[in-house]
Scaffold this active site. Structure first.
Site, PDB file in Angstrom:
ATOM      1  N   GLY A  12     -28.171 -24.577  -2.951  1.00 13.44           N
ATOM      2  CA  GLY A  12     -27.411 -24.946  -1.742  1.00 13.44           C
ATOM      3  C   GLY A  12     -26.652 -23.762  -1.173  1.00 13.44           C
ATOM      4  O   GLY A  12     -25.453 -23.854  -0.904  1.00 13.44           O
ATOM      5  N   SER A  14     -27.213 -22.271   1.725  1.00  8.63           N
ATOM      6  CA  SER A  14     -27.391 -22.130   3.178  1.00  8.63           C
ATOM      7  C   SER A  14     -26.080 -22.252   3.943  1.00  8.63           C
ATOM      8  O   SER A  14     -26.006 -21.887   5.107  1.00  8.63           O
ATOM      9  CB  SER A  14     -28.372 -23.202   3.681  1.00  8.63           C
ATOM     10  OG  SER A  14     -27.831 -24.498   3.441  1.00  8.63           O
ATOM     11  N   SER A  15     -25.040 -22.794   3.303  1.00  7.49           N
ATOM     12  CA  SER A  15     -23.764 -22.953   4.020  1.00  7.49           C
ATOM     13  C   SER A  15     -22.615 -23.080   3.029  1.00  7.49           C
ATOM     14  O   SER A  15     -22.831 -23.112   1.807  1.00  7.49           O
ATOM     15  CB  SER A  15     -23.801 -24.190   4.944  1.00  7.49           C
ATOM     16  OG  SER A  15     -23.813 -25.371   4.154  1.00  7.49           O
ATOM     17  N   GLY A  16     -21.413 -23.122   3.566  1.00  8.76           N
ATOM     18  CA  GLY A  16     -20.216 -23.442   2.791  1.00  8.76           C
ATOM     19  C   GLY A  16     -20.022 -22.622   1.521  1.00  8.76           C
ATOM     20  O   GLY A  16     -20.176 -21.399   1.504  1.00  8.76           O
ATOM     21  N   ASP A  54     -35.463 -28.455  -3.200  1.00  5.16           N
ATOM     22  CA  ASP A  54     -34.843 -29.773  -3.049  1.00  5.16           C
ATOM     23  C   ASP A  54     -34.542 -30.252  -4.460  1.00  5.16           C
ATOM     24  O   ASP A  54     -35.473 -30.544  -5.224  1.00  5.16           O
ATOM     25  CB  ASP A  54     -35.813 -30.717  -2.328  1.00  5.16           C
ATOM     26  CG  ASP A  54     -35.204 -32.109  -2.123  1.00  5.16           C
ATOM     27  OD1 ASP A  54     -34.191 -32.434  -2.793  1.00  5.16           O
ATOM     28  OD2 ASP A  54     -35.759 -32.872  -1.314  1.00  5.16           O
ATOM     29  N   SER A 132     -18.226 -29.057  -9.598  1.00 12.60           N
ATOM     30  CA  SER A 132     -17.759 -30.429  -9.602  1.00 12.60           C
ATOM     31  C   SER A 132     -16.811 -30.583  -8.412  1.00 12.60           C
ATOM     32  O   SER A 132     -17.085 -30.118  -7.307  1.00 12.60           O
ATOM     33  CB  SER A 132     -17.082 -30.709 -10.946  1.00 12.60           C
ATOM     34  OG  SER A 132     -16.517 -31.989 -10.980  1.00 12.60           O
ATOM     35  N   TYR A 146     -19.559 -40.840  -4.520  1.00 12.61           N
ATOM     36  CA  TYR A 146     -19.391 -39.394  -4.719  1.00 12.61           C
ATOM     37  C   TYR A 146     -18.520 -39.124  -5.946  1.00 12.61           C
ATOM     38  O   TYR A 146     -18.855 -38.307  -6.804  1.00 12.61           O
ATOM     39  CB  TYR A 146     -18.753 -38.785  -3.460  1.00 12.61           C
ATOM     40  CG  TYR A 146     -18.464 -37.310  -3.567  1.00 12.61           C
ATOM     41  CD1 TYR A 146     -19.500 -36.374  -3.597  1.00 12.61           C
ATOM     42  CD2 TYR A 146     -17.151 -36.837  -3.639  1.00 12.61           C
ATOM     43  CE1 TYR A 146     -19.234 -35.016  -3.698  1.00 12.61           C
ATOM     44  CE2 TYR A 146     -16.882 -35.485  -3.745  1.00 12.61           C
ATOM     45  CZ  TYR A 146     -17.924 -34.581  -3.763  1.00 12.61           C
ATOM     46  OH  TYR A 146     -17.659 -33.224  -3.865  1.00 12.61           O
ATOM     47  N   ALA A 148     -17.974 -41.071  -8.477  1.00 16.66           N
ATOM     48  CA  ALA A 148     -18.704 -41.449  -9.691  1.00 16.66           C
ATOM     49  C   ALA A 148     -19.698 -40.357 -10.090  1.00 16.66           C
ATOM     50  O   ALA A 148     -19.838 -40.018 -11.271  1.00 16.66           O
ATOM     51  CB  ALA A 148     -19.435 -42.773  -9.471  1.00 16.66           C
ATOM     52  N   SER A 149     -20.383 -39.790  -9.100  1.00 19.55           N
ATOM     53  CA  SER A 149     -21.379 -38.746  -9.419  1.00 19.55           C
ATOM     54  C   SER A 149     -20.704 -37.515 -10.008  1.00 19.55           C
ATOM     55  O   SER A 149     -21.234 -36.879 -10.923  1.00 19.55           O
ATOM     56  CB  SER A 149     -22.205 -38.385  -8.173  1.00 19.55           C
ATOM     57  OG  SER A 149     -21.434 -37.648  -7.236  1.00 19.55           O
ATOM     58  N   LYS A 150     -19.531 -37.176  -9.501  1.00 17.18           N
ATOM     59  CA  LYS A 150     -18.838 -35.976 -10.011  1.00 17.18           C
ATOM     60  C   LYS A 150     -18.179 -36.255 -11.367  1.00 17.18           C
ATOM     61  O   LYS A 150     -18.130 -35.373 -12.220  1.00 17.18           O
ATOM     62  CB  LYS A 150     -17.811 -35.469  -8.989  1.00 17.18           C
ATOM     63  CG  LYS A 150     -18.431 -34.917  -7.702  1.00 17.18           C
ATOM     64  CD  LYS A 150     -19.250 -33.644  -7.955  1.00 17.18           C
ATOM     65  CE  LYS A 150     -19.721 -33.013  -6.640  1.00 17.18           C
ATOM     66  NZ  LYS A 150     -20.537 -31.793  -6.843  1.00 17.18           N
ATOM     67  N   THR A 181     -15.670 -26.673   4.931  1.00 15.62           N
ATOM     68  CA  THR A 181     -17.120 -26.411   5.006  1.00 15.62           C
ATOM     69  C   THR A 181     -17.745 -27.536   5.849  1.00 15.62           C
ATOM     70  O   THR A 181     -17.066 -28.518   6.170  1.00 15.62           O
ATOM     71  CB  THR A 181     -17.776 -26.480   3.596  1.00 15.62           C
ATOM     72  OG1 THR A 181     -17.784 -27.862   3.163  1.00 15.62           O
ATOM     73  CG2 THR A 181     -17.054 -25.633   2.575  1.00 15.62           C
TER      74      THR A 181
HETATM   75  N1  LIG Z   1     -16.075 -29.109   0.834  1.00 15.57           N
HETATM   76  C1  LIG Z   1     -15.265 -29.688  -0.029  1.00 15.57           C
HETATM   77  O1  LIG Z   1     -14.146 -30.147   0.316  1.00 15.57           O
HETATM   78  C2  LIG Z   1     -15.673 -29.753  -1.483  1.00 15.57           C
HETATM   79  C3  LIG Z   1     -14.650 -30.056  -2.420  1.00 15.57           C
HETATM   80  C4  LIG Z   1     -15.005 -30.126  -3.770  1.00 15.57           C
HETATM   81  C5  LIG Z   1     -16.313 -29.902  -4.177  1.00 15.57           C
HETATM   82  N2  LIG Z   1     -17.278 -29.610  -3.247  1.00 15.57           N
HETATM   83  C6  LIG Z   1     -18.644 -29.413  -3.740  1.00 15.57           C
HETATM   84  O2  LIG Z   1     -19.089 -28.124  -3.365  1.00 15.57           O
HETATM   85  C7  LIG Z   1     -20.512 -28.108  -3.273  1.00 15.57           C
HETATM   86  C8  LIG Z   1     -20.925 -27.432  -1.975  1.00 15.57           C
HETATM   87  O3  LIG Z   1     -20.453 -28.202  -0.885  1.00 15.57           O
HETATM   88  P1  LIG Z   1     -19.977 -27.559   0.496  1.00 15.57           P
HETATM   89  O4  LIG Z   1     -18.617 -28.074   0.759  1.00 15.57           O
HETATM   90  O5  LIG Z   1     -20.209 -26.095   0.532  1.00 15.57           O
HETATM   91  O6  LIG Z   1     -20.945 -28.372   1.499  1.00 15.57           O
HETATM   92  P2  LIG Z   1     -22.132 -27.907   2.492  1.00 15.57           P
HETATM   93  O7  LIG Z   1     -21.695 -26.752   3.309  1.00 15.57           O
HETATM   94  O8  LIG Z   1     -22.568 -29.166   3.147  1.00 15.57           O
HETATM   95  O9  LIG Z   1     -23.265 -27.374   1.492  1.00 15.57           O
HETATM   96  C9  LIG Z   1     -24.073 -28.219   0.737  1.00 15.57           C
HETATM   97  C10 LIG Z   1     -25.310 -27.447   0.295  1.00 15.57           C
HETATM   98  O10 LIG Z   1     -26.109 -28.331  -0.501  1.00 15.57           O
HETATM   99  C11 LIG Z   1     -27.446 -28.196  -0.107  1.00 15.57           C
HETATM  100  N3  LIG Z   1     -28.175 -29.441  -0.353  1.00 15.57           N
HETATM  101  C12 LIG Z   1     -27.913 -30.695   0.120  1.00 15.57           C
HETATM  102  N4  LIG Z   1     -28.833 -31.567  -0.323  1.00 15.57           N
HETATM  103  C13 LIG Z   1     -29.688 -30.854  -1.110  1.00 15.57           C
HETATM  104  C14 LIG Z   1     -30.847 -31.171  -1.866  1.00 15.57           C
HETATM  105  N5  LIG Z   1     -31.365 -32.427  -1.907  1.00 15.57           N
HETATM  106  N6  LIG Z   1     -31.472 -30.181  -2.559  1.00 15.57           N
HETATM  107  C15 LIG Z   1     -31.002 -28.930  -2.523  1.00 15.57           C
HETATM  108  N7  LIG Z   1     -29.918 -28.548  -1.813  1.00 15.57           N
HETATM  109  C16 LIG Z   1     -29.277 -29.505  -1.120  1.00 15.57           C
HETATM  110  C17 LIG Z   1     -27.423 -27.829   1.366  1.00 15.57           C
HETATM  111  O11 LIG Z   1     -28.554 -27.008   1.618  1.00 15.57           O
HETATM  112  P3  LIG Z   1     -29.745 -27.342   2.649  1.00 15.57           P
HETATM  113  O12 LIG Z   1     -29.261 -28.421   3.595  1.00 15.57           O
HETATM  114  O13 LIG Z   1     -29.994 -26.022   3.321  1.00 15.57           O
HETATM  115  O14 LIG Z   1     -30.861 -27.773   1.777  1.00 15.57           O
HETATM  116  C18 LIG Z   1     -26.156 -26.976   1.468  1.00 15.57           C
HETATM  117  O15 LIG Z   1     -26.442 -25.612   1.288  1.00 15.57           O
HETATM  118  C19 LIG Z   1     -20.964 -29.570  -3.411  1.00 15.57           C
HETATM  119  O16 LIG Z   1     -21.433 -29.788  -4.727  1.00 15.57           O
HETATM  120  C20 LIG Z   1     -19.681 -30.358  -3.164  1.00 15.57           C
HETATM  121  O17 LIG Z   1     -19.693 -31.599  -3.825  1.00 15.57           O
HETATM  122  C21 LIG Z   1     -16.977 -29.537  -1.915  1.00 15.57           C
END
Ligand SMILES: NC(=O)c1ccc[n+]([C@@H]2O[C@H](COP(=O)([O-])OP(=O)(O)OC[C@H]3O[C@@H](n4cnc5c(N)ncnc54)[C@H](OP(=O)(O)O)[C@@H]3O)[C@@H](O)[C@H]2O)c1
Length: 271
Positions: A12, A14-16, A54, A132, A146, A148-150, A181
């Site tokens: 993942g 591609s972003s964030g 994926d 996580s 969400y 529950a998964s974490k 993000t």
């Molecule tokens: N943002 C928050 O507040 C926050 C807080 C705590 C934890 N997190 C965790 O941080 C991690 C990253 O999240 P983020 O905030 O950076 O969100 P994000 O910018 O939406 O990034 C999510 C990434 O996951 C990839 N992804 C989604 N479905 C996928 C799949 N089926 N297979 C492979 N890749 C997949 C997407 O890539 P593509 O779409 O290019 O495939 C994207 O690069 C997540 O595990 C999230 O639970 C986030």
């Protein structure tokens, strides 16, 4: 290609948080392979290439890991970052939607860990960093699936860590708090909204907007992930930022009833 250079795979990217982590690990001296479900839209830079992945597909996971091991002959770090959120009351989401969240956030990590562990054990070292969340530690109404998964990810990661430690491999957890993000936009959301939850829905949207507005930068989380990937003596878990660190402490030391009251207060629920 330098055979001595360590190799990291970041899901993942591609972003964030994943994108920042990939760049941070390049700066830390890694050859990095980042992943996306559509890697063709991403541009490689020096030290960072992309591959399709994926995490909800067994075949895709096998192909991505084979690609990395075949190309570099080693895999030092796996960052399981790919994840999706869920919004809405539990009753409003279909079981198929719940399954989708688990397929990415939990089974996606499980698939990845099973795929890389043979290589890491064979080479006698490896580090798996599982991203996580603060949601892996505490409840959050309107994000039950969400959460529950974490929570499940926390238990899985910590258990496997005990199994693989004697082979030089560690599985550690990074627990970000709210982070700015595109995460919110990719959440699984209800197709049918129940009037019974209308008021809670409105409040939840406001609570989420507030917390994301003051959220950490993804670069802050990436810095902690890089530390978790490279610390000689890694910690079991790395909370990120003030909110996650505070909540992690409170969860352990505050009596359950007080904690429960606090959760209701934060979510503006009646006492
Ligand atoms: N943002 C928050 O507040 C926050 C807080 C705590 C934890 N997190 C965790 O941080 C991690 C990253 O999240 P983020 O905030 O950076 O969100 P994000 O910018 O939406 O990034 C999510 C990434 O996951 C990839 N992804 C989604 N479905 C996928 C799949 N089926 N297979 C492979 N890749 C997949 C997407 O890539 P593509 O779409 O290019 O495939 C994207 O690069 C997540 O595990 C999230 O639970 C986030």
């Amino acid at each position: 290609m330098n055979a001595q250079q360590p190799v990291a795979l970041v899901t993942g990217a591609s972003s964030g948080i994943g994108q920042e982590t990939a760049l941070r690990l390049v700066d830390a001296g890694f050859q990095v392979v980042g992943t996306s479900r559509d890697a063709s839209r991403l541009t490689a830079v020096n030290g960072l290439t992309f591959v399709d992945l994926d995490v909800s597909s067994d075949a895709s996971v096998a192909a991505a890991v084979e690609h990395v091991v075949g190309r570099f002959g080693r895999l030092d770090v796996l960052v399981n970052n790919a994840g999706i959120g869920s919004g809405g009351a539990a009753e409003e989401l279909s079981v198929a939607q719940d399954q989708k969240v688990f397929d990415v956030n939990l089974l996606g990590v499980i698939r990845m860990m099973k795929a890389v562990l043979p290589q890491m054990r064979a080479q006698g070292h490896g580090r798996i960093v599982n991203v996580s969340s603060i949601a892996g530690l505490v409840p959050q109404p309107h994000m039950a699936t969400y959460v529950a998964s974490k929570h499940a990810l926390e238990g899985y990661s910590e258990s496997v860590d005990h199994e693989v430690r004697e082979y030089g491999v560690r599985a550690v957890l990074v627990e970000p708090g709210p982070t700015s993000t595109p995460f919110d936009g990719a959440m699984v959301r209800p197709e049918v909204l129940l009037p019974a939850y209308a008021q809670q829905r409105e409040t939840f949207a406001a609570v989420m907007a507030d917390s994301l507005k003051d959220g950490d930068l993804p670069a802050t989380v990436a810095k902690v992930i890089a530390a978790a990937a490279t610390d000689v003596k890694p910690k079991l878990r790395y909370p990120v930022g003030v909110t996650a660190s505070r909540v992690s402490l409170l969860r352990r030391f505050v009596p359950a009833r007080v904690f429960d009251k606090q959760i209701r207060k934060i979510n503006r629920f009646a006492a």
